[in-house]
Structures are given as structure tokens and as C-alpha cells.
Design an enzyme around this catalytic site. Structure first.
Site, short mmCIF file in Angstrom:
data_model
loop_
_atom_site.label_atom_id
_atom_site.label_comp_id
_atom_site.label_asym_id
_atom_site.label_seq_id
_atom_site.Cartn_x
_atom_site.Cartn_y
_atom_site.Cartn_z
N GLU A 284 0.82 -1.20 0.00
CA GLU A 284 0.00 0.00 0.00
C GLU A 284 0.86 1.26 0.00
OE1 GLU A 284 -4.20 -0.55 1.77
OE2 GLU A 284 -3.22 0.85 3.13
N HIS A 305 7.49 -26.42 -0.74
CA HIS A 305 6.86 -27.57 -1.38
C HIS A 305 5.65 -27.16 -2.21
CE1 HIS A 305 9.28 -30.61 0.81
NE2 HIS A 305 9.47 -29.56 1.57
N LYS A 419 -14.07 0.52 -4.12
CA LYS A 419 -15.17 0.98 -3.27
C LYS A 419 -16.20 1.75 -4.11
CE LYS A 419 -12.36 1.69 0.87
NZ LYS A 419 -11.85 2.70 1.79
O1 PA5 Z 1 -3.66 1.36 5.91
C1 PA5 Z 1 -4.74 1.86 5.67
O2 PA5 Z 1 -4.92 3.09 5.70
C2 PA5 Z 1 -5.93 0.99 5.36
O3 PA5 Z 1 -5.58 -0.35 5.27
C3 PA5 Z 1 -6.97 1.15 6.43
O4 PA5 Z 1 -6.43 0.79 7.67
C4 PA5 Z 1 -8.19 0.29 6.12
O5 PA5 Z 1 -8.69 0.61 4.86
C5 PA5 Z 1 -9.28 0.49 7.16
O6 PA5 Z 1 -9.65 1.83 7.23
P1 PA5 Z 1 -10.46 2.37 8.48
O7 PA5 Z 1 -9.61 2.24 9.69
O8 PA5 Z 1 -10.75 3.79 8.14
O9 PA5 Z 1 -11.71 1.53 8.59
#
Ligand code: PA5
Length: 429
Positions: A284, A305, A419
Site C-alpha cells: 500500500e 513444497h 469501493k
Molecule cells: O492502511 C490503511 O490506511 C488501510 O488499510 C486502512 O487501515 C483500512 O482501509 C481500514 O480503514 P479504516 O480504519 O478507516 O476503517
């Protein structure tokens, strides 16, 4: 303690002096992290919270966790992505594989939900909770993440149907003021922990996001936190001795030579969830503007494996980082047998630790010989403080790595695309 071995990766650099040549850029990226002058610097709060520890908050979380440990059979953590992967990584790494037969009751079972859309999972989970003392921690910075919000709606109703003191058993971890969870909390009076606005989800394991579930699991959060803090202070130093900078620089140089996939491989199964956390942190943070290494976490020797063939002999786009424990606690000794029917007497008297170490050594050498640059991150042992060190090591390195790639390592604009489509298909007003 943590150290980095790059002996099986350095020979892959086209230019043997490349690390040194990159040094001015690595140092500049490192300085940009320290003095908050790079892209996304408003989200560097994960360093600030270590540099200015809030001991009162650590104490408060530990006290709340102790109460929950006394009273709960199940602690249900609801969250997705950065709102659960860090807690799961630490809990899985530091919880014994099996409880000792003579161990006293070791606190509640920590379960996770709200991290996918499986209705079957939630239905079976609610059935499993019947008759148990349950506490819930809903964790969402935005408060609007559908997977988590939807699960919380169902879990909340279940809690209200089953406990007269449901509102006391529900704890909210969210933004200080924004989001739907704050409104709900205000009307119900749930206890609340705040997620600092300047800490993104994947960097939030050392905030209440990770610390409360980790403390409920019986893990020493102070030691975890201060292990990370020590690393934060130590890795502020530039220079050759800084393994976070060497790791970031090696990844960058190798990615420029066409090694586009990084495998994080551990030889201890309890580190598998740590690999999931690392995968999100790197995927990310780096995967934007068509940049970044694709992170993939494997568990050896199990995956040797299944995917070992590809790593050894598939497309040469892989680099591999091993996450190893110098003391892995595997002091089980292989017994001799007479007669030697299974032919394993050549191992008699040796420990599992030794055998596992040879498996690592043999794998690292084979993969390097097969054309895979190999680095190894060593931890001296598995404990809260060393895991804290590892967490900070990987966080600092990915920040530096993002700046080397010329991207903002702290945003995640690409996550919105699915989303948008999902909400359109669901007819959200
Ligand atoms: O690292 C990030 O920002 C995301 O993985 C969020 O943690 C994830 O999308 C969850 O978001 P939220 O805490 O707003 O529900």
C-alpha cells in the site's frame, strides 16, 4: 536486536559500488523522513508517538486490557487492513503455538472479524459466541469502511440482545472527532480510544489500534512499544550502519534492475501474520504511479513444497528477504533409534533449531545460485521488544524506499477504485 545480511544480494548489483553511489539519495530520503520535508509528511505521526511516548495511555490500555482479561471469554476485534493486521501479526508471533497443559487460564480468545464480506463467517461466529462472555473492539479510523461497519451493525445488535451491559463491553477505536463511529459512541457512551489523525492505518500498530488487542492477548505492550522507540532513535542515524537504509537502498537498486517482486520468507510459522502485515505496509505504501515491488509473504519450509519451484526456477523477477530468528526456541532433540528404519539416525542428537537453520542456509544459497538476490533480516529472538524493533525497521525502510521511488508512501488513492464501483452496484445514495 536486529541485523541485516546482504551477502547473497550484493553480488547481483550491476555496479558493485551502486550502494555507495546511491548514498546521497538514500541520505536525502532519510532526512526527508526525519525532518518531515517529503510527500505525505502530515502522516509521519508514527515516529512522533515513539519519540514522545504517552506512558499514561500505555498504562490506561494495559489496565483496560487486564479488566477484559479477567472477565471475557472472547475479545472480538472488528477492523480491516491497517486496523487489524498489526495486532494479528504481533499476537500470532508472540502467542505459544499450544497452551502449556499446566498453564493457568490465559485470558480471552482474541478473534477478528470485519475484515471481509463473508456472511457465512459472521453467522458462524455469532453462533460460536453463544453462552460466552464477549467484549468487542471496533476499530476504524474513518468509521465508514463497509466491511467493518456492516459487521459492527450485526455484532452490536447481537451484543444488545445478549448483554444488559452491552454498551460497557463495546470499545471504539477511531479518529478523535470525525466519522460515524463518533456519533454512535456519543449516543451509546462506549469507551473510546483515539487514532492520531497523523498516523495512517498501516502505520498504526503502536497506537491503540494495535495495542489494545495485543494487551488483551496478554502481551507486554510497554516492551513492544519501547523496543520500537529504541529502534526509532537508533535508526535516526544516517550511515552505513543503519540497516533500514541499506534494506531500502538494496530493494530500490534491485527493482531498477528488473527484480519486481519481493518475497518475505520466514522459517517460523508464527511469523506468517507478520508477513501479512509487511505485505500491506509495502504494497500500500509503494504500489502507486506504476512503481514499487510487489510484496509476497511465504512461510518456509512449507511453501518450498508449493512455490519453491517457481522461486528457484521461474521468471527471474524475484528478490527474497528472509526474516530469521537467531534463537528460535526449537531445542527439541532428535532421538536415535535402533534399528535405523527411517534412515534418520544421521540427525540423531541434533536440535530442530539446527536442522531448521540448515534448511534456511540451504534454501538461501540455492535461491541465490538460481538467480534470486537474497537478504536476511535477523532478530536475536522472538519477544515483544525485538518485534517492536522489527516493526519500526520495516516502517522506516518503507518510508525511505517510497521517497527513493519518488512517490508518496503515506497515501492509498488506489484503494478507492473498488469501493466506488461496489457502492454504485449496492445503490448507495
Ligand atoms: O492502511 C490503511 O490506511 C488501510 O488499510 C486502512 O487501515 C483500512 O482501509 C481500514 O480503514 P479504516 O480504519 O478507516 O476503517
Amino acid at each position: 536486536m536486529l541485523w541485516l545480511d546482504i551477502d547473497l544480494a550484493r553480488p547481483f548489483l550491476d555496479d558493485p559500488d551502486a550502494l555507495q553511489a546511491l548514498r546521497p539519495r538514500t541520505d536525502a530520503a532519510h532526512r526527508a523522513v526525519l525532518d518531515k520535508s517529503g510527500a505525505g509528511s502530515a502522516y509521519l505521526g508514527w515516529r512522533d508517538l515513539l519519540l514522545h511516548p504517552n506512558d499514561a495511555l500505555l498504562e490506561d490500555i494495559a489496565t483496560t486490557a487486564a479488566e477484559i482479561r479477567r472477565d471475557a471469554d472472547v475479545f472480538l476485534s472488528l477492523g480491516i487492513g491497517g486496523s487489524y493486521l498489526g495486532a494479528k501479526a504481533v499476537i500470532d508471533a508472540l502467542t505459544p503455538y499450544f497452551p502449556a497443559a499446566d498453564a493457568p487460564r490465559s485470558g480471552p480468545e482474541v478473534l477478528f472479524a470485519g475484515h471481509h464480506m463473508s456472511g457465512a463467517y459472521l453467522r458462524q461466529l455469532l453462533a460460536y459466541l453463544e453462552g460466552k462472555s464477549v467484549y468487542v473492539n471496533v476499530i476504524s479510523k474513518s468509521g465508514t469502511t463497509l466491511e467493518t461497519a456492516l459487521a459492527f451493525r450485526l455484532v452490536r445488535r447481537w451484543m444488545e440482545e445478549h448483554f444488559t451491559d452491552a454498551d460497557r463491553r463495546i470499545i471504539v477505536t477511531t479518529d478523535p472527532s470525525k466519522g460515524a463511529l463518533n456519533e454512535l459512541r456519543a449516543s451509546k457512551g462506549y469507551k473510546k480510544y483515539e487514532i492520531p489523525p497523523d498516523v495512517g492505518g498501516r502505520f498504526s500498530v503502536l497506537t491503540p489500534v494495535g495495542l489494545l488487542p495485543i494487551a488483551v492477548a496478554g502481551i507486554d505492550i510497554r516492551s513492544l512499544f519501547y523496543g520500537a522507540r529504541d529502534a526509532c532513535v537508533r535508526y535516526a542515524n544516517p550511515g552505513d550502519g543503519n540497516p533500514a537504509l541499506t534494506y531500502a537502498a538494496m530493494r530500490y537498486l534491485l527493482s531498477r534492475q528488473g527484480y519486481h517482486v519481493e518475497i518475505l520468507a520466514a522459517f517460523e510459522p508464527c511469523l506468517s501474520s507478520f508477513g501479512d502485515w509487511w505485505q500491506q505496509l509495502y504494497g500500500e505504501s509503494e504500489g502507486k504511479q506504476h512503481e514499487g515491488l510487489y510484496p509476497d509473504s511465504l512461510q518456509y519450509s512449507t511453501d518450498l513444497h508449493s512455490l519453491g519451484q517457481y522461486v528457484q526456477d521461474g521468471r527471474r523477477i524475484l528478490l527474497e528477504t528472509f526474516l530469521m530468528l537467531d534463537d528460535d526456541g526449537g531445542d527439541l532433540v532428535v532421538p536415535p533409534t535402533d534399528p535405523d528404519l527411517d534412515g534418520l539416525n544421521y540427525l540423531a542428537g541434533q536440535t530442530y533449531s539446527h536442522i531448521n537453520r540448515q534448511a534456511y542456509q540451504g534454501t538461501a544459497e540455492a535461491h541465490a545460485e538460481g538467480g534470486v538476490p537474497v537478504m536476511t533480516v535477523w532478530l536475536d529472538r522472538l519477544a515483544p521488544d525485538t518485534l517492536g524493533t522489527a516493526i519500526y525497521f520495516f516502517e522506516h525502510a518503507v518510508a525511505v524506499s517510497g521517497y527513493l521511488l519518488g512517490i508518496n508512501p503515506f497515501d492509498q488513492p488506489g484503494v478507492e477504485a473498488y469501493k466506488k464501483n461496489m457502492f454504485r452496484l449496492l445503490g448507495r445514495p
